[in-house]
Structures are given as C-alpha cells and as structure tokens.
Design an enzyme around this catalytic site. Sequence first.
Site, PDB file in Angstrom:
ATOM      1  N   LYS A  87      -7.964 -34.177 -43.348  1.00  0.00           N
ATOM      2  CA  LYS A  87      -6.892 -35.372 -43.552  1.00  0.00           C
ATOM      3  C   LYS A  87      -6.518 -35.597 -42.324  1.00  0.00           C
ATOM      4  O   LYS A  87      -5.687 -34.823 -41.492  1.00  0.00           O
ATOM      5  CB  LYS A  87      -5.956 -35.113 -44.472  1.00  0.00           C
ATOM      6  CG  LYS A  87      -6.349 -35.064 -46.061  1.00  0.00           C
ATOM      7  CD  LYS A  87      -5.264 -34.786 -47.050  1.00  0.00           C
ATOM      8  CE  LYS A  87      -4.082 -35.681 -47.036  1.00  0.00           C
ATOM      9  NZ  LYS A  87      -3.112 -35.351 -47.857  1.00  0.00           N
TER      10      LYS A  87
HETATM   11  C1  E4P Z   1      -1.502 -36.869 -50.377  1.00  0.00           C
HETATM   12  O1  E4P Z   1      -2.111 -36.392 -49.961  1.00  0.00           O
HETATM   13  C2  E4P Z   1      -0.273 -37.286 -49.811  1.00  0.00           C
HETATM   14  O2  E4P Z   1       0.064 -36.680 -48.529  1.00  0.00           O
HETATM   15  C3  E4P Z   1       0.926 -37.148 -50.639  1.00  0.00           C
HETATM   16  O3  E4P Z   1       0.469 -37.529 -52.040  1.00  0.00           O
HETATM   17  C4  E4P Z   1       2.140 -37.698 -50.072  1.00  0.00           C
HETATM   18  O4  E4P Z   1       2.963 -37.617 -51.284  1.00  0.00           O
HETATM   19  P1  E4P Z   1       4.870 -37.885 -51.237  1.00  0.00           P
HETATM   20  O5  E4P Z   1       5.037 -39.319 -51.123  1.00  0.00           O
HETATM   21  O6  E4P Z   1       5.190 -37.237 -52.441  1.00  0.00           O
HETATM   22  O7  E4P Z   1       5.286 -36.877 -49.932  1.00  0.00           O
END
Ligand code: E4P
Length: 227
Positions: A87
């Site tokens: 990622k």
């Molecule tokens: C997914 O991999 C994202 O990093 C995550 O859903 C971010 O979510 P948040 O906005 O609740 O931090």
Amino acid sequence: MEFMLDTANIEEIKNYVELLPIAGVTSNPSIVKNEGKIDFFNHMKKIREILGAERSLHVQVVATSYEGMLKDAEAILKNIDSKVYIKVPVSTEGLKVIKTLKQQGINVTATAIYTKFQAYLAIAAGADYIAPYYNRMENLNIDPRDAVGEMAKEIARTNSKTKILAASFKNVGQVNSALENGAQAATMGVDIIKQAFAMPSIKQAVADFTSDWEVIFGEGVTISSLK
Ligand code: E4P
C-alpha cells in the site's frame, strides 16, 4: 465484489474469515497502532496464515521518501511474502514508487486517495487497486459517489485492470453506495459488519420462524431431527 477486513486484529480476522466471504485484509500504520507494540512481521505472517494464499493481504509502507518507501516495500516482501499488496499513499513520491514497483511486477494498492486526479494518476501508473477514502471525502465535502463513479469510468475508458477498493467507511450505507457506484471491492472494520447485522428486525424474523415452527413440531425440533 470483494469484501475485505480493514483490521490487523488476529482474533477479528480469524472470526470473520470463518463467518463471511472475505477476499482479503488491509491495514495501515494507524490500524497497526491499535494492536500495540507487536512483532510486526510475525504478526503479518500470522494474518497471512489465516488468510491463506488465495486471499489478499495489503500492507502499507511507512517511510515518506521514494527510497524509504522502496526499502519498506522490499522489507515487507522479504519478511512477509512476495504476494503482499504494497500500500502506497498517492503523493508525488508515492506515484514514483508505484511506477517502480509495477515495473518490478509487484502487487500495489494505491491508498490515501481523496481526489479523482490522484486516482487517475494511480490508474495510469498501473496500480492493481486504488483506495478512495469514502468517509474522509465526505468530511471534506467531496462527493464520494461521484468520485468513485468517475474513477470507474476512467478504468473503463482506459481499459485498465485497476480495481477500486473503497475504504474509510463509517456506516453500511457508505459501503453500499461505493459498490453501487462502481467499486469492485470495499474494505471495512468489523464495527461496520456488526452494525449491519444489529438490526432488531433480523433477529426478530428468525425468532418468529422458530416459534411458528415449534408451535406445530415441538420445541427444539429441527428439520434434521424429523423422523
Ligand atoms: C484502508 O486501507 C484505509 O487506510 C482506511 O480504510 C482508512 O480509514 P479511516 O478513514 O477510518 O482511517
């Protein structure tokens, strides 16, 4: 459609992989923080063991420079396994990392996407998944339905293999709407799944079916126990 779990909690992953048709697990440094000071690589390897080879595991880099992110990616692939989706946040440096990793045939999930422009560039850079931040967009008064819809159109226009892995959800309605507007995948915390099944009407329907059946056939009798 692919449903993924946005958690690094081993018990949650074990439990929900059994219960639901889960396609993978995603995490980011904030999600990892919730688990405390874990033995990072061993923890991720345990998650891989639970998932097996057929489900995807998405692990985020922490460094912010081009060289640093590449080193993080290398460490992830070496110490977890070579199938992990790296990622990478879509910053200018992140896009350079995505291009390099894709040239090397590495699986990539482009993350931290708030705008269509970020998504279009990540699609052009060849990311396997792009992760638009649904709830965070809404908080910024950016319409996530329109954004996800346009990302889906761009993928179709360019005949690209990129999939939209919508993320950052705070309720089930947002998940439905992301999928209905063209996301092929959605990642969510178990709080969202619990919320989805907490409707009293679901429990009530099951209780009514049981009691109607038992009026005729007797308490505790099920179809398999009929003679
Ligand atoms: C997914 O991999 C994202 O990093 C995550 O859903 C971010 O979510 P948040 O906005 O609740 O931090």
